[in-house]
Design an enzyme around this catalytic site. Structure first.
Site, PDB file in Angstrom:
ATOM      1  N   ASN A   9      31.549  23.275 -48.930  1.00 40.38           N
ATOM      2  CA  ASN A   9      30.889  24.546 -48.636  1.00 40.38           C
ATOM      3  C   ASN A   9      31.082  25.438 -49.865  1.00 40.38           C
ATOM      4  O   ASN A   9      32.169  25.952 -50.084  1.00 40.38           O
ATOM      5  CB  ASN A   9      31.526  25.183 -47.393  1.00 40.38           C
ATOM      6  CG  ASN A   9      30.991  26.582 -47.129  1.00 40.38           C
ATOM      7  OD1 ASN A   9      29.960  26.978 -47.668  1.00 40.38           O
ATOM      8  ND2 ASN A   9      31.687  27.334 -46.291  1.00 40.38           N
ATOM      9  N   LYS A  11      29.799  28.237 -50.496  1.00 39.41           N
ATOM     10  CA  LYS A  11      29.721  29.669 -50.176  1.00 39.41           C
ATOM     11  C   LYS A  11      28.819  30.388 -51.198  1.00 39.41           C
ATOM     12  O   LYS A  11      27.899  29.786 -51.719  1.00 39.41           O
ATOM     13  CB  LYS A  11      31.113  30.296 -50.116  1.00 39.41           C
ATOM     14  CG  LYS A  11      32.081  29.493 -49.246  1.00 39.41           C
ATOM     15  CD  LYS A  11      33.311  30.260 -48.893  1.00 39.41           C
ATOM     16  CE  LYS A  11      34.282  29.340 -48.186  1.00 39.41           C
ATOM     17  NZ  LYS A  11      35.377  30.021 -47.560  1.00 39.41           N
ATOM     18  N   HIS A 102      30.019  29.351 -39.277  1.00 37.55           N
ATOM     19  CA  HIS A 102      31.225  29.481 -40.108  1.00 37.55           C
ATOM     20  C   HIS A 102      31.929  30.789 -39.733  1.00 37.55           C
ATOM     21  O   HIS A 102      31.270  31.786 -39.423  1.00 37.55           O
ATOM     22  CB  HIS A 102      30.833  29.471 -41.591  1.00 37.55           C
ATOM     23  CG  HIS A 102      32.011  29.341 -42.491  1.00 37.55           C
ATOM     24  ND1 HIS A 102      32.818  30.407 -42.799  1.00 37.55           N
ATOM     25  CD2 HIS A 102      32.539  28.261 -43.135  1.00 37.55           C
ATOM     26  CE1 HIS A 102      33.796  29.988 -43.598  1.00 37.55           C
ATOM     27  NE2 HIS A 102      33.647  28.692 -43.816  1.00 37.55           N
ATOM     28  N   GLU A 104      33.172  33.040 -41.429  1.00 38.61           N
ATOM     29  CA  GLU A 104      32.742  34.204 -42.221  1.00 38.61           C
ATOM     30  C   GLU A 104      31.453  34.789 -41.644  1.00 38.61           C
ATOM     31  O   GLU A 104      31.228  35.997 -41.678  1.00 38.61           O
ATOM     32  CB  GLU A 104      32.568  33.798 -43.697  1.00 38.61           C
ATOM     33  CG  GLU A 104      33.919  33.560 -44.354  1.00 38.61           C
ATOM     34  CD  GLU A 104      33.922  32.547 -45.482  1.00 38.61           C
ATOM     35  OE1 GLU A 104      32.844  32.230 -46.024  1.00 38.61           O
ATOM     36  OE2 GLU A 104      35.016  32.054 -45.819  1.00 38.61           O
ATOM     37  N   GLU A 174      37.925  24.748 -38.027  1.00 38.60           N
ATOM     38  CA  GLU A 174      38.429  25.478 -39.187  1.00 38.60           C
ATOM     39  C   GLU A 174      39.257  26.672 -38.719  1.00 38.60           C
ATOM     40  O   GLU A 174      38.694  27.742 -38.440  1.00 38.60           O
ATOM     41  CB  GLU A 174      37.268  26.000 -40.029  1.00 38.60           C
ATOM     42  CG  GLU A 174      36.360  24.923 -40.575  1.00 38.60           C
ATOM     43  CD  GLU A 174      35.661  25.398 -41.833  1.00 38.60           C
ATOM     44  OE1 GLU A 174      35.831  24.757 -42.862  1.00 38.60           O
ATOM     45  OE2 GLU A 174      34.967  26.433 -41.785  1.00 38.60           O
ATOM     46  N   GLY A 180      40.670  29.448 -47.170  1.00 43.08           N
ATOM     47  CA  GLY A 180      40.801  30.185 -48.425  1.00 43.08           C
ATOM     48  C   GLY A 180      42.175  30.789 -48.643  1.00 43.08           C
ATOM     49  O   GLY A 180      42.361  31.618 -49.533  1.00 43.08           O
ATOM     50  N   SER A 220      41.648  25.075 -46.494  1.00 40.67           N
ATOM     51  CA  SER A 220      42.517  24.743 -47.637  1.00 40.67           C
ATOM     52  C   SER A 220      42.750  23.245 -47.813  1.00 40.67           C
ATOM     53  O   SER A 220      43.843  22.813 -48.184  1.00 40.67           O
ATOM     54  CB  SER A 220      43.847  25.508 -47.530  1.00 40.67           C
ATOM     55  OG  SER A 220      43.601  26.903 -47.582  1.00 40.67           O
ATOM     56  N   GLY A 242      36.933  26.045 -51.382  1.00 39.67           N
ATOM     57  CA  GLY A 242      37.325  26.209 -52.785  1.00 39.67           C
ATOM     58  C   GLY A 242      37.370  24.913 -53.586  1.00 39.67           C
ATOM     59  O   GLY A 242      36.832  24.845 -54.697  1.00 39.67           O
TER      60      GLY A 242
HETATM   61  C1  PEP Z   1      35.461  26.805 -45.740  1.00 39.46           C
HETATM   62  O1  PEP Z   1      34.904  27.693 -46.360  1.00 39.46           O
HETATM   63  O2  PEP Z   1      34.855  26.265 -44.827  1.00 39.46           O
HETATM   64  C2  PEP Z   1      36.817  26.439 -46.124  1.00 39.46           C
HETATM   65  C3  PEP Z   1      37.469  25.605 -45.357  1.00 39.46           C
HETATM   66  O3  PEP Z   1      37.327  27.016 -47.269  1.00 39.46           O
HETATM   67  P1  PEP Z   1      38.667  26.553 -48.058  1.00 39.46           P
HETATM   68  O4  PEP Z   1      38.617  25.060 -48.185  1.00 39.46           O
HETATM   69  O5  PEP Z   1      38.578  27.246 -49.383  1.00 39.46           O
HETATM   70  O6  PEP Z   1      39.834  26.989 -47.244  1.00 39.46           O
END
Ligand code: PEP
Length: 258
Positions: A9, A11, A102, A104, A174, A180, A220, A242
């Site tokens: 992802n 983003k 998601h 966010e 998630e 993040g 993460s 990330g």
């Molecule tokens: C995500 O944006 O779905 C995500 C899991 O981000 P990260 O891997 O950076 O924690």
């Protein structure tokens, strides 16, 4: 047999040029380190910004293992919704997946269970695969309400689907506290919630269907922890933020399946 998926992802990162370059770097990395699974067993999905969808899908047109996802879609078919992107538009680019719900989007854009249900319906109607995200905030886990919350998120946006429709959905668990932050759920925490999600689906749709659903972990995931997370029996891969922006790390994650 349910499919394994390593999904990225991106983003709101990369421009048209740097996005194109990153797709190329990931493909080069996979050519140098090819996954041992066939496309029937494992897919790679790149959740790129809208502006990159068509270019990325063109680059990957003849690639059976690497697919493209949009990170969102609108909840209506078409019309006077200035600035929004419909599922039909996404489909026209060659993308095959849509990330829906998601955290966010739930948090910053107030996306409700009902709105997400409409997005899932439209995605399925147009023959694309929804990657439906769920997961609790830290305070919900600390209050011991994380199982109830995740069950409500899934039931509230997916349990109106019939068996055939539900069988086409990919779920991504998630935990918001892990996204993040560099704090990953332990493999045991991920497995516990994934098994709970599968049991919740089995309770409504039966065990056979629940066993076919791909459930990804996100939060993460990185080159160092992917192997242990992916080795859990109910963890079928990851949704990676990330670390999916670094080709080398993402290719290592893709090659972390047993
Ligand atoms: C995500 O944006 O779905 C995500 C899991 O981000 P990260 O891997 O950076 O924690």
């Amino acid at each position: 047999m349910r499919k394994k998926i390593a999904a990225g992802n991106w983003k709101m990162n990369t421009t048209f040029e740097t996005g194109k370059k990153l797709v190329g770097e990931i493909l080069d990395g996979l050519a140098a380190n090819p996954p041992k699974q066939s496309p029937n067993e494992m897919l790679v999905v790149l959740g790129v910004p809208f502006i990159t969808l068509k270019k990325a899908a063109n680059i990957l047109k003849n690639n059976p293992q690497v697919k493209i996802a949009a990170q969102n879609c609108y909840s209506e078919e078409k019309g006077a919704f200035t600035g929004e992107i419909s599922v039909e538009m996404i489909k026209s680019t060659g993308a095959e997946f849509v990330i829906i719900g998601h955290s966010e989007r739930r948090e910053y854009f107030n996306e409700s269970f009902e709105m997400l249900a409409k997005k899932v319906d439209l995605t399925l109607k147009h023959g694309l695969t929804p990657i439906f995200c769920c997961g609790e905030k830290l305070e919900t886990r600390e209050a011991g309400q994380h199982f109830d919350l995740v069950k409500n998120q899934i039931a509230g946006s997916l349990f109106h689907l019939n068996d055939d429709e539900l069988s086409k959905v990919v779920i991504a668990y998630e935990p918001v506290w892990a996204i993040g932050t560099g704090v990953t759920a332990s493999p045991a925490q991920a497995q516990e919630m994934h098994a709970f999600i599968r049991n919740t689906i089995a309770g409504k749709y039966g065990k056979a269907l629940a066993d076919e659903i791909t459930i990804l972990y996100g939060g993460s995931v990185g080159a160092k922890n992917a192997k242990e997370l992916f080795s859990q029996s109910d963890v079928d891969g990851g949704l990676v933020g990330g670390a999916s922006l670094k080709a080398e790390d993402f290719v290592t994650i893709i090659n972390s399946f047993n």
